[in-house]
Design an enzyme around this catalytic site. Structure first.
Site, PDB file in Angstrom:
ATOM      1  N   ASP A 158     -49.369  10.112 -57.964  1.00 35.56           N
ATOM      2  CA  ASP A 158     -49.119   8.427 -58.818  1.00 35.56           C
ATOM      3  C   ASP A 158     -49.345   7.260 -57.438  1.00 35.56           C
ATOM      4  O   ASP A 158     -50.315   6.262 -57.293  1.00 35.56           O
ATOM      5  CB  ASP A 158     -47.555   8.210 -58.885  1.00 35.56           C
ATOM      6  CG  ASP A 158     -47.511   6.882 -59.637  1.00 35.56           C
ATOM      7  OD1 ASP A 158     -48.371   6.617 -60.164  1.00 35.56           O
ATOM      8  OD2 ASP A 158     -46.551   6.974 -60.649  1.00 35.56           O
ATOM      9  N   THR A 159     -48.692   7.627 -56.229  1.00 37.89           N
ATOM     10  CA  THR A 159     -48.679   5.948 -55.342  1.00 37.89           C
ATOM     11  C   THR A 159     -50.276   6.034 -54.735  1.00 37.89           C
ATOM     12  O   THR A 159     -50.872   4.631 -54.930  1.00 37.89           O
ATOM     13  CB  THR A 159     -47.774   7.007 -54.078  1.00 37.89           C
ATOM     14  OG1 THR A 159     -47.274   6.860 -54.658  1.00 37.89           O
ATOM     15  CG2 THR A 159     -48.037   5.742 -53.111  1.00 37.89           C
ATOM     16  N   ASP A 179     -43.474  14.076 -66.591  1.00 41.92           N
ATOM     17  CA  ASP A 179     -42.935  14.068 -65.621  1.00 41.92           C
ATOM     18  C   ASP A 179     -40.967  14.138 -65.099  1.00 41.92           C
ATOM     19  O   ASP A 179     -40.691  13.169 -65.843  1.00 41.92           O
ATOM     20  CB  ASP A 179     -43.420  13.154 -64.874  1.00 41.92           C
ATOM     21  CG  ASP A 179     -43.548  13.402 -63.276  1.00 41.92           C
ATOM     22  OD1 ASP A 179     -43.613  14.298 -62.778  1.00 41.92           O
ATOM     23  OD2 ASP A 179     -43.804  12.290 -62.700  1.00 41.92           O
ATOM     24  N   GLY A 234     -44.858  14.686 -54.867  1.00 42.40           N
ATOM     25  CA  GLY A 234     -44.715  13.462 -53.674  1.00 42.40           C
ATOM     26  C   GLY A 234     -45.859  13.563 -53.006  1.00 42.40           C
ATOM     27  O   GLY A 234     -45.907  13.624 -51.732  1.00 42.40           O
TER      28      GLY A 234
HETATM   29 ZN   LIG Z   1     -42.107  14.731 -58.728  1.00 41.27          ZN
END
Ligand SMILES: [Zn+2]
Length: 349
Positions: A268-269, A83, A224
């Site tokens: 991810d978050t 990533d 995001g």
């Molecule tokens: Zn990213």
């Protein structure tokens, strides 16, 4: 099964009309959570590591864990992806380690903070594509700049500062030959993406749709793209956390993206929140406990539930057995003989 090509995973997703979640990992429990979810939902999956993750876990620990995941789950196609590679060298080191896919984020200079020029981006991405394709490895590029900072990577600021220009996206795809294209449509890394439920003034789905119209066969990537659900924020805060109210990318917007060429969705978050909430709950409710398994097990379970939900929502669930993964050597041959095209189909305006 051995790790598979992300290009093949995304080509198959395009045929099936679904998206594939790309979930970040730093440790064994996160990898296990993803594999438990993939097994439960019968999903092909992309596992990805940032530079920060590779440093935290040490390359070899992390890579061996992924190999174990592949060996223990012979029916699940897994692509291992770097990533936000910040340089040719970062991508090269991932490829040499055995990653089957890399992102060359040339939208920023090597410091991972300063926006680069278009020509610099084309140049470094093209070099990575040449090196990677020869070895059967997939490349994701980025055009436009995401907002926020995560793992020390990012230009900061709002996601609206450097929205992708569709004409530039076309030129970038043509000149680099990337397999997948990350675009900036207003999203940011980290938990604090939007200050209210996003509408078209901050989340530019119209730009995404415009890019897809020009590049109908190019696999688009949403970064995001955690949804940052209120329920997960609430658990963290209920047990002593101090998260400020925040909004992510609603799942229905991601699903609209998937209808318009989005094939890879980075999450991810949401997983971080699920893990932290579960650990805080054990600490608050059972302060006498001190065996790490007492809180890592519920944390892993909480992450598994989020990942499984996303797999169903993105549509990848049920598709693990649809196709026979090609070896990386066969993929390399495909790039060489042109079976795997790197010339994007470009539609006129
Ligand atoms: Zn990213």
């Amino acid at each position: 099964m051995p790790l598979v090509s992300m290009r093949q995973l995304l080509d198959e997703a395009a045929k099936g009309g679904y998206g594939v979640g790309a979930f970040n990992v730093n440790d064994m429990e996160q990898i296990q959570a993803i594999m438990m979810a993939a097994k439960e939902t019968k999903s092909p999956v992309i596992v990805q590591a940032s530079r920060g993750a590779r440093q935290f876990a040490e390359d070899l620990y992390l890579f061996r864990l992924i190999q174990a995941a592949a060996e223990l789950n012979p029916d699940i196609p897994i692509a291992m992806h770097q990533d936000h590679g910040n340089s040719f060298e970062t991508c090269k080191s991932a490829i040499e380690l055995g990653y089957t896919s890399v992102m060359m984020d040339g939208s920023l200079k090597e410091d991972g903070k300063t926006p680069s020029t278009f020509e610099e981006n084309v140049d470094v991405t093209r070099r990575v594509v040449d090196f990677a394709h020869e070895r059967g490895v997939t490349v994701e590029g980025e055009i436009g700049v995401l907002g926020g900072v995560e793992d020390g990577h990012g230009a900061g600021g709002s996601g609206l500062d450097h929205i992708t220009d569709p004409d530039q996206a076309v030129e970038f795809a043509e000149r680099t030959g990337v397999d997948a294209l990350a675009i900036a449509i207003g999203t940011s890394h980290g938990a604090y993406k939007f200050t209210k439920k996003p509408d078209g003034s901050v989340l530019k789905m119209d730009v995404l749709i415009a890019i897809h119209k020009r590049l109908p066969n190019t696999h688009l990537v949403m970064h995001g793209s955690s949804s940052v659900p209120k329920e997960l924020q609430d658990i963290v805060n209920q047990y002593g956390g101090k998260l400020k109210p925040t909004w992510g990318v609603p799942v229905e917007e991601i699903q609209l993206g998937i209808k318009n060429g989005v094939r890879k969705i980075n999450v991810d978050t949401d997983n971080r929140l699920a893990i932290t909430g579960a650990i805080r709950k054990v600490f608050a409710e059972s302060p006498e406990k001190f065996d790490p398994r007492d809180y890592l097990k519920p944390a892993r379970e909480a992450m598994k539930n989020v990942v499984a939900a996303r797999m169903r929502e993105f549509g990848q669930a049920g598709h693990a057995g649809d196709y026979k993964p090609l070896s990386i050597a066969e993929i390399a041959k495909g790039y060489k003989d042109g079976t795997l095209t790197t010339r994007p189909l470009v539609a006129s305006k």
